[in-house]
Write a protein that holds these residues in place. Structure first.
Motif, PDB file in Angstrom:
ATOM      1  N   GLU A 156     -14.833  16.474  27.104  1.00  0.00           N
ATOM      2  CA  GLU A 156     -13.669  16.509  27.476  1.00  0.00           C
ATOM      3  C   GLU A 156     -12.795  15.096  27.296  1.00  0.00           C
ATOM      4  N   MET A 157     -13.219  14.463  26.293  1.00  0.00           N
ATOM      5  CA  MET A 157     -12.820  12.914  25.741  1.00  0.00           C
ATOM      6  C   MET A 157     -11.712  13.184  24.472  1.00  0.00           C
ATOM      7  N   GLY A 158     -11.191  12.216  24.471  1.00  0.00           N
ATOM      8  CA  GLY A 158     -10.116  12.094  23.033  1.00  0.00           C
ATOM      9  C   GLY A 158     -10.386  10.743  22.337  1.00  0.00           C
ATOM     10  N   GLN A 159      -9.667  10.356  21.357  1.00  0.00           N
ATOM     11  CA  GLN A 159      -9.492   9.197  20.793  1.00  0.00           C
ATOM     12  C   GLN A 159      -8.244   8.718  20.433  1.00  0.00           C
ATOM     13  N   ILE A 160      -8.118   7.279  20.460  1.00  0.00           N
ATOM     14  CA  ILE A 160      -7.105   6.508  20.038  1.00  0.00           C
ATOM     15  C   ILE A 160      -7.183   5.876  19.065  1.00  0.00           C
ATOM     16  N   LEU A 161      -6.467   6.125  17.774  1.00  0.00           N
ATOM     17  CA  LEU A 161      -6.724   5.619  16.367  1.00  0.00           C
ATOM     18  C   LEU A 161      -5.871   4.090  16.138  1.00  0.00           C
ATOM     19  N   ASP A 162      -6.427   3.112  15.676  1.00  0.00           N
ATOM     20  CA  ASP A 162      -5.675   2.028  15.225  1.00  0.00           C
ATOM     21  C   ASP A 162      -5.424   2.031  13.845  1.00  0.00           C
ATOM     22  N   ILE A 163      -4.057   2.256  13.400  1.00  0.00           N
ATOM     23  CA  ILE A 163      -3.687   2.310  12.137  1.00  0.00           C
ATOM     24  C   ILE A 163      -2.868   1.128  11.596  1.00  0.00           C
ATOM     25  N   VAL A 164      -2.782   1.036  10.318  1.00  0.00           N
ATOM     26  CA  VAL A 164      -2.424  -0.295   9.705  1.00  0.00           C
ATOM     27  C   VAL A 164      -1.284  -0.017   8.751  1.00  0.00           C
ATOM     28  N   PRO A 165      -0.164   0.068   9.165  1.00  0.00           N
ATOM     29  CA  PRO A 165       0.978   0.433   8.331  1.00  0.00           C
ATOM     30  C   PRO A 165       1.546  -0.688   7.725  1.00  0.00           C
ATOM     31  N   ASN A 166       1.463  -2.227   7.891  1.00  0.00           N
ATOM     32  CA  ASN A 166       2.024  -3.100   7.334  1.00  0.00           C
ATOM     33  C   ASN A 166       1.419  -3.483   6.065  1.00  0.00           C
ATOM     34  N   HIS A 167       0.023  -3.298   5.760  1.00  0.00           N
ATOM     35  CA  HIS A 167      -0.492  -4.143   4.765  1.00  0.00           C
ATOM     36  C   HIS A 167      -1.641  -3.171   4.109  1.00  0.00           C
ATOM     37  N   MET A 168      -1.942  -3.468   2.855  1.00  0.00           N
ATOM     38  CA  MET A 168      -3.358  -3.082   2.312  1.00  0.00           C
ATOM     39  C   MET A 168      -4.130  -3.991   1.625  1.00  0.00           C
ATOM     40  N   GLY A 169      -5.514  -3.799   1.573  1.00  0.00           N
ATOM     41  CA  GLY A 169      -6.209  -4.699   0.792  1.00  0.00           C
ATOM     42  C   GLY A 169      -6.190  -4.685  -0.710  1.00  0.00           C
ATOM     43  N   VAL A 170      -5.741  -5.641  -1.295  1.00  0.00           N
ATOM     44  CA  VAL A 170      -5.686  -5.807  -2.817  1.00  0.00           C
ATOM     45  C   VAL A 170      -6.585  -6.654  -3.360  1.00  0.00           C
ATOM     46  N   GLY A 171      -6.554  -6.763  -4.748  1.00  0.00           N
ATOM     47  CA  GLY A 171      -7.709  -7.520  -5.633  1.00  0.00           C
ATOM     48  C   GLY A 171      -8.875  -6.561  -5.461  1.00  0.00           C
ATOM     49  N   GLY A 172      -9.892  -7.176  -5.921  1.00  0.00           N
ATOM     50  CA  GLY A 172     -11.039  -6.352  -6.135  1.00  0.00           C
ATOM     51  C   GLY A 172     -10.823  -5.390  -7.323  1.00  0.00           C
ATOM     52  N   ASP A 173     -11.345  -4.253  -7.056  1.00  0.00           N
ATOM     53  CA  ASP A 173     -11.492  -2.992  -7.853  1.00  0.00           C
ATOM     54  C   ASP A 173     -11.464  -1.711  -7.267  1.00  0.00           C
ATOM     55  N   ASP A 174     -10.793  -1.489  -5.890  1.00  0.00           N
ATOM     56  CA  ASP A 174     -11.103  -0.378  -5.493  1.00  0.00           C
ATOM     57  C   ASP A 174      -9.559   0.103  -4.645  1.00  0.00           C
ATOM     58  N   ASN A 175      -8.533  -0.462  -4.921  1.00  0.00           N
ATOM     59  CA  ASN A 175      -7.288  -0.045  -4.581  1.00  0.00           C
ATOM     60  C   ASN A 175      -6.367   0.612  -5.769  1.00  0.00           C
ATOM     61  N   GLY A 176      -6.313   1.947  -5.798  1.00  0.00           N
ATOM     62  CA  GLY A 176      -5.847   2.679  -7.018  1.00  0.00           C
ATOM     63  C   GLY A 176      -4.308   2.087  -7.107  1.00  0.00           C
ATOM     64  N   TRP A 177      -3.532   2.125  -6.012  1.00  0.00           N
ATOM     65  CA  TRP A 177      -2.179   1.873  -6.236  1.00  0.00           C
ATOM     66  C   TRP A 177      -2.020   0.541  -6.721  1.00  0.00           C
ATOM     67  N   TRP A 178      -2.578  -0.358  -6.162  1.00  0.00           N
ATOM     68  CA  TRP A 178      -2.635  -2.034  -6.716  1.00  0.00           C
ATOM     69  C   TRP A 178      -2.866  -2.093  -8.124  1.00  0.00           C
ATOM     70  N   LEU A 179      -3.977  -1.350  -8.597  1.00  0.00           N
ATOM     71  CA  LEU A 179      -4.437  -1.423  -9.981  1.00  0.00           C
ATOM     72  C   LEU A 179      -3.397  -0.856 -10.977  1.00  0.00           C
ATOM     73  N   ASP A 180      -2.727   0.105 -10.379  1.00  0.00           N
ATOM     74  CA  ASP A 180      -1.784   0.962 -11.195  1.00  0.00           C
ATOM     75  C   ASP A 180      -0.432  -0.023 -11.343  1.00  0.00           C
ATOM     76  N   VAL A 181      -0.122  -0.773 -10.377  1.00  0.00           N
ATOM     77  CA  VAL A 181       1.044  -1.641 -10.400  1.00  0.00           C
ATOM     78  C   VAL A 181       0.698  -3.087 -11.347  1.00  0.00           C
ATOM     79  N   LEU A 182      -0.510  -3.429 -11.522  1.00  0.00           N
ATOM     80  CA  LEU A 182      -1.199  -4.611 -12.270  1.00  0.00           C
ATOM     81  C   LEU A 182      -0.962  -3.694 -13.760  1.00  0.00           C
ATOM     82  N   GLU A 183      -1.233  -2.706 -13.993  1.00  0.00           N
ATOM     83  CA  GLU A 183      -1.340  -2.033 -15.294  1.00  0.00           C
ATOM     84  C   GLU A 183       0.377  -1.874 -15.838  1.00  0.00           C
ATOM     85  N   HIS A 184       0.962  -1.163 -14.975  1.00  0.00           N
ATOM     86  CA  HIS A 184       2.254  -0.785 -15.343  1.00  0.00           C
ATOM     87  C   HIS A 184       3.641  -1.561 -14.889  1.00  0.00           C
ATOM     88  N   GLY A 185       3.156  -2.679 -13.915  1.00  0.00           N
ATOM     89  CA  GLY A 185       4.308  -3.595 -13.510  1.00  0.00           C
ATOM     90  C   GLY A 185       5.519  -2.833 -12.906  1.00  0.00           C
TER      91      GLY A 185
END
Length: 969
Positions: free
Chosen positions: A82-111
């Motif tokens: 009979e417990m629940g959970q509160i989730l910490d969410i991150v609407p302000n930013h995303m991790g970029v660089g590296g090779d794992d953010n598909g959105w950011w890689l698409d921006v770098l490819e297509h501007g």
């Protein structure tokens, strides 16, 4: 009806603590009395992320934490209990660089033509012409030309996908398909030598080059051309991969071309073609130091690999919240914690939209017609908002409150002895050899942060403001440089993290903050014409002098300005000034203000009464993952405020003992007197309760070294992360290692340890008092993982070490067996208090009060709050209040200032000899004649005198140092 958590327990998920680990401790947390797990972000983050705030995919679980099966298993375990959970969410930013953010890689490819170009807060038209239509990527460890000619930028070709990329260590930068012909056509005569001109494979290869050349440009952002470009790019890449597989000679030629373009180290001209190729991309690689001046995407503070999201864009909101809202819809998440909402373009609109979406998915939309904006929450939502002591959370925000920084500061301040402030300031000034004016210090640090770390964002603001000024003949004479300087002054004088002015809203509080900043900026400005500040104020407050219609760009400027002041404040205050102004570092924490030396009882009660009225369900906390020091460290250091003269003598003695360990660098001490002062407080606050051994001392020494290196770099006085002073850092490490070098024949530790033990004893008593307050005042109490036992942790990463939950489970089981062993509960509480160093007493208090809350949830969720008067000789040492709901009444009574209070002869603040002549006045009790002490099972009868009701303090503190009374009829 919003389901309000009864009590939360913060869990830090990462590869070392997974969903399976969380499931294993559900029975323990349930037994402890927790109603909800409060989870750090667990969406897919950067590989190896220790915290989860660098999300790279908002619609997938982090595979390092678990998969759908282990997640579901954890959720089922919570439901079974009979417990629940509160989730910490991150609407302000995303991790970029590296090779794992598909959105950011698409921006770098297509501007700008990328379908995700509008997801990130990118300025595609900066002042610098070379950056038009590009994203500046300040990721290189040296100047671009040097890195290029050292061969660290490597062009690669993926044969399976037909895709070219540039790689720099773990970073990947896609190549714009429009520029593939620069690679495919390079030295093509060598390929022609292998094929007759009519050869099908050669013709196919030539046609592919032509196809890539004729792709719509990345600068053409019309819907039709964008769709054509993205569709055809995928087709042509597949054709290229097929050609390379079908015709090995072509594949070999492409790979050979890539090798040639990668150049030869020590032959600079061999990199010319690669440089030409990179100049034609949608990004510009640069030395990391360039970021402060020229970066053109909004970051999380000054972290280059965390890029700001445009949450005001409807598509961004929908895409980033799809998975989260699905969890809400399925009932797998019971509340949300919003990370860094001050970074959002329009926080109020975000909260309203989030509530509306939750209402819709829960099927309430049809029954609720919103003719007016949502002003009350329909779901449990708390926000990570840092409030100044003179600031209020806007009441029209549809949230349940903050995550509790303001309560942590309030609760901590209650245990600081305010009468010693002047004496404390004097001893600090004498020790370090100078006086600090904190207002001036913060102002100066803000200007340094603006100039050194966040200059590029100010440039964007100044250019936007200049465009607005040039459109009006009354303001066109304001120069760009003058506007920039004036903005710098206003931001440096800003009294809060940010304001919340919107198109149709300028609150009185926002108006007051802007006007105050402008007045202070005028006083400090050397400018001859200060009317420029009046212009800025009129813009920031959307004043009528700007006519009925705002000039183009005013609203975007104001919103951007508000997104900027927060990072400046955070970097200057939390990450700089609080590492410099060290006169009592228990005051130096997130949400605290070292200018406020202590909290009075009336102020404490008033704040709690206001919370009942306005934010009764906000989270209240004492330690978080962002704390500079854990609650128990602060509780211990607060004792120093009670004994300033003894503290002064010890400091004088220690600095003489350790004089030989100090080095001289160009005539200056290393460490400085200020850093040495911080060292003594740090060691005093973090010293373990367990008897120190040589092995433990080595471990402790390592922790202090790591902390001191971080602290002096954050202070940015003698060294910094950006410009490290290795000599100074080495000298500080030398000092720490020698001061804590060994236990035997160490005159510093011989003098330090007895003093530390005395301070620690009072600190533990402080800890119990502040814990009972947290668990019984209005709000939802939160426990940071592991802090149900004594924890003497410093700033991260020290406070993120793995928690020994097996130990805690064993201790709770032992405690419950002990309590039910047949002896009176009061006997056990006395023994627990007498042996408080073993942590059982803190675990007991946590478990007992949370269990009591579980029996009477509405009393704490809906009960009112009444301050209780205390009379007699020790009245100022007691904080007491009542919580009442319907016919239920509970009283919380805690002592404070134990070093000044004295004891009963055995080191405990108990008994009649200590508390005689002190009474707690009980308000009209409506039939209550007796109370049971929930913590000791003692029955206490009210004493009536002259028409008033009292309880003698010695009855409250007979067998335990804090008291929780439940009314009996």
């Amino acid at each position: 009806m919003i389901k309000i958590p009864r009590a939360t327990y913060r869990l830090q998920f990462n590869s070392q603590f997974t969903f399976a680990d969380a499931e294993a401790i559900v029975p323990y947390l349930h037994e402890l009395g927790v109603s909800h797990c409060y989870a750090s972000p667990y969406l897919k983050a950067r590989s190896g992320s220790p915290h989860g705030y660098d999300i790279v995919d908002h619609n997938a679980l982090n595979p390092e934490i678990g998969d759908e099966e282990t997640f579901s298993s954890w959720i089922l375990a919570l439901r079974r209990h009979e417990m629940g959970q509160i989730l910490d969410i991150v609407p302000n930013h995303m991790g970029v660089g590296g090779d794992d953010n598909g959105w950011w890689l698409d921006v770098l490819e297509h501007g700008p033509a990328s379908e995700y170009a509008g997801y990130f807060d990118i300025d595609w038209r900066p002042i610098k012409e070379e950056l038009r239509g590009k994203v500046l990527l300040p990721l290189l460890g040296d100047h671009y030309g040097t890195v290029l000619e050292k061969g660290e930028l490597e062009l690669t070709f993926d044969l399976e996908r037909g895709q070219f990329s540039l790689c720099f260590y773990h970073h990947r930068f896609p190549i714009d398909p429009n520029t593939y012909p620069d690679i495919l056509g390079y030295r093509m005569e060598r390929l022609a030598d292998h094929f007759p001109e009519e050869e099908v494979s050669f013709l196919e290869y030539q046609s592919l080059i032509t196809a890539f050349q004729h792709l719509p440009s990345r600068h053409d952002t019309s819907d039709e051309k964008r769709a054509e470009r993205l569709r055809d790019c995928a087709i042509y890449k597949r054709r290229l991969a097929e050609s390379c597989r079908k015709y090995p000679a072509i594949g070999a030629f492409v790979l050979d071309t890539v090798a040639v373009l990668n150049g030869v180290v020590e032959q600079p001209e061999s990199f010319n073609q690669l440089h030409y190729l990179l100049e034609r991309q949608a990004y510009r690689l640069a030395y990391w130091r360039v970021a402060a001046d020229e970066i053109n995407y909004r970051r999380f503070f000054d972290i280059n690999d965390l890029a700001g999201l445009r949450m005001e864009n409807q598509a961004v909101f929908e895409t980033t919240h799809r998975f989260i809202l699905e969890l809400v819809k399925k009932g797998e998440v019971d509340g949300l914690r919003i990370d860094h909402p001050d970074g959002l373009y329009d926080p109020l609109s975000y909260y309203q939209h989030l509530n509306k979406k939750i209402i819709d998915i829960q099927g309430e939309g049809e029954r609720n017609h919103f003719s007016h904006p949502i002003s009350k929450p329909n779901y449990y939502i708390v926000i990570e908002k840092i409030l100044a002591s003179y600031e209020h959370l806007p009441e029209n925000w549809p949230v349940c409150g903050t995550t509790g920084y303001e309560f942590a500061s309030l609760n901590n301040g209650l245990f600081i002895y305010p009468s010693s402030q002047k004496e404390f300031e004097q001893l600090y000034s004498r020790f370090i050899g100078r006086s600090w004016d904190f207002d001036q210090l913060l102002y100066e640090r803000k200007k340094i942060i603006i100039r050194v770390q966040l200059s590029s964002e100010l440039t964007v603001l100044a250019n936007r403001l200049n465009s607005i000024a040039q459109r009006d003949r009354h303001t066109r004479d304001f120069t760009l440089n003058g506007l920039r300087e004036a903005l710098t002054e206003v931001v440096a004088c800003f009294p809060v993290y940010r304001t919340y002015v919107a198109t149709n809203q300028v609150s009185e509080e926002d108006k007051r903050f802007v006007q105050w900043a402008v007045v202070q900026a005028k006083k400090r400005s050397p400018a001859a014409d200060i009317s420029i500040f009046d212009f800025i104020q009129a813009i920031l407050l959307l004043e009528a002098s700007l006519r009925s219609e705002f000039p183009e760009g005013v609203i975007p400027f104001v919103m951007r300005f508000q997104q900027y002041t927060g990072p400046v404040m955070a970097k200057a205050l939390e990450d700089t000034a609080l590492y410099i102004y060290n006169y009592l570092v228990s005051l130096n924490d997130v949400g605290s203000d070292p200018r406020n030396f202590g909290v009075s009882l009336p102020s404490f009660h008033r704040a709690n009464q206001e919370r009942v009225q306005h934010w009764p369900h906000g989270m209240i906390t004492s330690s978080t993952h962002d704390s500079k020091r854990s609650e128990d460290v602060r509780a211990r250091l607060n004792v120093l405020s009670e004994i300033p003269e003894e503290w002064r003598k010890r400091l004088s003695r220690w600095t003489r003992i350790n004089r030989s360990k100090v080095r001289r660098l160009n005539g200056f001490r290393a460490p400085s007197r200020n850093d040495e002062y911080l060292f003594y407080q740090t060691v005093l606050g973090a010293w373990p309760l367990l008897e120190m051994s040589e092995e433990r001392l080595i471990n402790f020494q390592g922790r202090i070294e790591a902390y001191m290196l971080k602290a002096i770099k954050e202070a940015k006085v003698h060294t910094s992360w950006i410009n490290p002073n290795i000599e100074y850092e080495t000298a500080v490490v030398h000092f720490v290692r020698n001061a804590l070098g060994n236990l035997e024949k160490n005159p510093f530790l011989v003098d330090f340890i007895p003093f530390q033990k005395r301070v620690a004893r009072f600190g533990l008593l402080n800890g119990l008092s502040q814990l009972l307050l947290k668990l019984t005042v209005p709000g939802v109490p939160d426990i940071y993982q592991g802090n149900e036992l004594w924890e003497f942790q410093l700033v991260d990463p020290d406070n993120r070490h793995p928690v020994d939950f097996a130990l805690r489970q064993r201790m709770l089981q032992h405690l419950m067996l002990l309590i039910h062993s047949g002896q009176p509960l009061a006997f056990h509480t006395y023994e627990l208090l007498r042996n408080k160093e073993n942590s059982l007493v803190k675990l007991y208090l946590t478990w007992k009060v949370l269990s009591f809350r579980a029996r009477l949830p509405f009393l704490f969720e809906k009960g009112d709050y009444t301050a209780l008067s205390v009379h007699g000789a020790k009245a100022k040492h007691i904080c007491a209040f009542a919580r009442r709901h319907q016919n239920k009444l509970v009283l919380s009574v805690v002592p404070r200032w134990f070093a000044l209070l004295g004891d009963n002869g055995d080191g405990l603040p108990l008994g009649e000899s200590l508390w005689k002549g002190t009474w707690v006045e009980i308000p009209e009790v409506n039939g209550y004649e007796k109370f049971t002490n929930v913590l000791t099972d003692e029955i206490i009868t009210i004493v009536r005198n002259k028409g008033k009701n009292y309880i003698p303090a010695h009855k409250l503190f007979k067998n335990f140092s804090v008291s929780l009374l439940f009314g009996l009829k």
